[in-house]
Design a protein around this motif. Structure first.
Motif, PDB file in Angstrom:
ATOM      1  N   ALA A  81      43.734  22.265  54.083  1.00 41.77           N
ATOM      2  CA  ALA A  81      43.136  23.530  54.535  1.00 41.77           C
ATOM      3  C   ALA A  81      44.167  24.649  54.495  1.00 41.77           C
ATOM      4  N   GLU A  82      44.440  25.136  53.284  1.00 40.63           N
ATOM      5  CA  GLU A  82      45.304  26.313  53.167  1.00 40.63           C
ATOM      6  C   GLU A  82      44.524  27.406  52.453  1.00 40.63           C
ATOM      7  N   TYR A  83      44.832  28.625  52.838  1.00 40.29           N
ATOM      8  CA  TYR A  83      44.091  29.762  52.309  1.00 40.29           C
ATOM      9  C   TYR A  83      45.001  30.604  51.421  1.00 40.29           C
ATOM     10  N   ASN A  84      44.491  30.950  50.236  1.00 37.73           N
ATOM     11  CA  ASN A  84      45.201  31.853  49.328  1.00 37.73           C
ATOM     12  C   ASN A  84      44.395  33.147  49.225  1.00 37.73           C
ATOM     13  N   ILE A  85      44.975  34.218  49.723  1.00 35.41           N
ATOM     14  CA  ILE A  85      44.273  35.501  49.808  1.00 35.41           C
ATOM     15  C   ILE A  85      44.981  36.514  48.909  1.00 35.41           C
ATOM     16  N   MET A  86      44.193  37.284  48.155  1.00 34.02           N
ATOM     17  CA  MET A  86      44.770  38.363  47.341  1.00 34.02           C
ATOM     18  C   MET A  86      44.484  39.709  48.010  1.00 34.02           C
ATOM     19  N   VAL A  87      45.515  40.533  48.099  1.00 34.80           N
ATOM     20  CA  VAL A  87      45.381  41.875  48.692  1.00 34.80           C
ATOM     21  C   VAL A  87      45.250  42.882  47.559  1.00 34.80           C
ATOM     22  N   ILE A  88      44.088  43.521  47.458  1.00 34.43           N
ATOM     23  CA  ILE A  88      43.841  44.456  46.354  1.00 34.43           C
ATOM     24  C   ILE A  88      43.405  45.810  46.906  1.00 34.43           C
ATOM     25  N   LYS A 123      55.018  46.752  41.548  1.00 36.59           N
ATOM     26  CA  LYS A 123      54.774  46.941  40.122  1.00 36.59           C
ATOM     27  C   LYS A 123      54.159  45.724  39.441  1.00 36.59           C
ATOM     28  N   ALA A 124      54.110  44.584  40.124  1.00 32.54           N
ATOM     29  CA  ALA A 124      53.550  43.381  39.524  1.00 32.54           C
ATOM     30  C   ALA A 124      52.987  42.491  40.621  1.00 32.54           C
ATOM     31  N   VAL A 125      52.114  41.551  40.221  1.00 32.11           N
ATOM     32  CA  VAL A 125      51.604  40.583  41.187  1.00 32.11           C
ATOM     33  C   VAL A 125      52.754  39.680  41.600  1.00 32.11           C
ATOM     34  N   LEU A 126      53.045  39.639  42.887  1.00 39.02           N
ATOM     35  CA  LEU A 126      54.205  38.909  43.374  1.00 39.02           C
ATOM     36  C   LEU A 126      53.848  37.456  43.674  1.00 39.02           C
ATOM     37  N   THR A 127      54.864  36.643  43.976  1.00 35.35           N
ATOM     38  CA  THR A 127      54.631  35.241  44.324  1.00 35.35           C
ATOM     39  C   THR A 127      53.918  35.144  45.663  1.00 35.35           C
ATOM     40  N   ARG A 128      53.392  33.958  45.944  1.00 33.51           N
ATOM     41  CA  ARG A 128      52.682  33.760  47.210  1.00 33.51           C
ATOM     42  C   ARG A 128      53.632  33.981  48.389  1.00 33.51           C
ATOM     43  N   ILE A 129      53.145  34.705  49.404  1.00 37.15           N
ATOM     44  CA  ILE A 129      53.934  34.990  50.597  1.00 37.15           C
ATOM     45  C   ILE A 129      53.217  34.379  51.797  1.00 37.15           C
ATOM     46  N   GLN A 130      53.899  33.487  52.509  1.00 33.64           N
ATOM     47  CA  GLN A 130      53.282  32.883  53.689  1.00 33.64           C
ATOM     48  C   GLN A 130      53.238  33.907  54.815  1.00 33.64           C
ATOM     49  N   VAL A 131      52.062  34.034  55.449  1.00 36.21           N
ATOM     50  CA  VAL A 131      51.924  34.991  56.550  1.00 36.21           C
ATOM     51  C   VAL A 131      51.475  34.318  57.841  1.00 36.21           C
ATOM     52  N   CYS A 132      51.090  33.041  57.764  1.00 32.15           N
ATOM     53  CA  CYS A 132      50.641  32.359  58.973  1.00 32.15           C
ATOM     54  C   CYS A 132      50.833  30.848  58.806  1.00 32.15           C
ATOM     55  N   GLU A 133      51.119  30.160  59.934  1.00 32.61           N
ATOM     56  CA  GLU A 133      51.350  28.716  59.915  1.00 32.61           C
ATOM     57  C   GLU A 133      50.087  27.948  60.271  1.00 32.61           C
ATOM     58  N   THR A 134      49.354  28.428  61.292  1.00 33.07           N
ATOM     59  CA  THR A 134      48.132  27.763  61.732  1.00 33.07           C
ATOM     60  C   THR A 134      47.006  28.789  61.863  1.00 33.07           C
ATOM     61  N   PRO A 135      46.076  28.863  60.919  1.00 32.48           N
ATOM     62  CA  PRO A 135      46.008  28.062  59.698  1.00 32.48           C
ATOM     63  C   PRO A 135      47.065  28.495  58.690  1.00 32.48           C
ATOM     64  N   LEU A 136      47.304  27.645  57.691  1.00 29.82           N
ATOM     65  CA  LEU A 136      48.298  27.945  56.662  1.00 29.82           C
ATOM     66  C   LEU A 136      47.713  28.987  55.705  1.00 29.82           C
ATOM     67  N   VAL A 137      48.307  30.181  55.712  1.00 28.26           N
ATOM     68  CA  VAL A 137      47.763  31.288  54.931  1.00 28.26           C
ATOM     69  C   VAL A 137      48.844  31.869  54.031  1.00 28.26           C
ATOM     70  N   TYR A 138      48.507  32.018  52.747  1.00 24.85           N
ATOM     71  CA  TYR A 138      49.393  32.679  51.778  1.00 24.85           C
ATOM     72  C   TYR A 138      48.683  33.923  51.244  1.00 24.85           C
ATOM     73  N   LEU A 139      49.459  34.989  51.086  1.00 24.04           N
ATOM     74  CA  LEU A 139      48.908  36.219  50.527  1.00 24.04           C
ATOM     75  C   LEU A 139      49.631  36.576  49.236  1.00 24.04           C
ATOM     76  N   LEU A 140      48.877  37.173  48.312  1.00 18.81           N
ATOM     77  CA  LEU A 140      49.443  37.707  47.076  1.00 18.81           C
ATOM     78  C   LEU A 140      49.388  39.223  47.151  1.00 18.81           C
ATOM     79  N   ASP A 141      50.550  39.863  47.017  1.00 17.63           N
ATOM     80  CA  ASP A 141      50.588  41.326  46.961  1.00 17.63           C
ATOM     81  C   ASP A 141      50.348  41.750  45.517  1.00 17.63           C
TER      82      ASP A 141
END
Length: 259
Positions: A81-88, A123-141
């Motif tokens: 249960a990990e979430y990958n979110i894109m910020v657009i 200037k480019a889509v960056l690598t996944r950045i962890q923003v939360c541990e519980t739940p495990l959440v990664y964001l893409l800038d």
């Protein structure tokens, strides 16, 4: 409303998504209910107003999008249960600031992505950045993306005032003139007190004269006379226009919603 990219709205389709209206400290608080109603009419029901400098309302985001993703049947395929979110979004709305704010709140960590007060910092889509541990959440800038064609000149002016378009592409003198028109139309006369004007004015050059005098924006100019060159101090209207725009973007001229 002017900043919403219709192409991005089409791409989202049925994917779970959350609309974050950032920089709420600069917007007119009396317009929030009107904005929410207009968005509801457009079919956008998941909206959060945030302000990343003070982390206002940012804590609502992770629980809300975790609920949105978990309630979507398309996203029940993975075991972990990990979430990958894109910020657009369009340029300079605070996408990177939002990611840094989430990390401060949930991980107690510092900046993970560069921010700035002008468009084009990311200037480019960056690598996944962890923003939360519980739940495990990664964001893409992601870099800010504007529609290939703007609806109208006025929409372009609004975006330019908010820093979504580089100032020199529009012209700071033109932007300052439009800003003065907006402030007077909304009866936001904070500029009078800030720059010592005796009364409101529609003449941008008259207003910029007071801005230049208040802030000491002058320039040395050589004037050719019959007895030779003479150096004179003149008011720097370009520098005054620049400062007028910066004061608006910092909220010093009042809380204004352009749409």
């Amino acid at each position: 409303m002017s900043g919403r990219n219709p192409v991005l709205q089409e791409v989202l389709g049925i994917r779970p998504h959350l609309l974050v209206l950032n920089k709420m400290d600069l917007a007119d608080p009396h317009q929030q209910s009107r904005v929410l109603e207009q968005l509801r009419q457009q079919g956008c029901s998941h909206v959060v107003f945030t302000e990343c400098q003070r982390d206002t309302n940012v804590e609502k985001i992770v629980p809300l999008f975790a609920k949105l993703v978990s309630s979507s049947p398309r996203y029940h395929r993975a075991e972990n249960a990990e979430y990958n979110i894109m910020v657009i979004g369009v340029p300079n709305v605070g996408k990177s600031s939002l990611i840094n704010s989430l990390r401060r709140l949930h991980l107690k960590k510092g900046k993970a992505t560069a921010v700035g007060g002008e468009p084009g910092v990311t200037k480019a889509v960056l690598t996944r950045i962890q923003v939360c541990e519980t739940p495990l959440v990664y964001l893409l800038d992601t870099p800010g993306v504007l529609p290939p064609k703007l609806v109208s000149v006025e929409t372009g002016m609004k975006l330019a005032l908010c820093g979504a378009i580089r100032d020199h592409l529009v012209g700071e003198d033109i932007m300052a003139d439009y800003l003065l028109y907006v402030l007077n139309r909304q009866q936001q006369f904070g500029y009078m007190e800030r720059y010592g004007l005796p009364e409101a004015s529609d003449n941008i050059r008259h207003v910029l004269k007071y801005v230049a005098l208040t802030l000491g924006k002058t320039q040395k100019v050589k004037v050719l006379t019959g007895t030779g060159n003479v150096n004179m101090m003149m008011l720097n209207y370009s520098a005054a226009a620049y400062e007028f725009l910066r004061a608006f973007r910092a909220g010093h001229l009042g809380r204004v919603t352009l749409d």
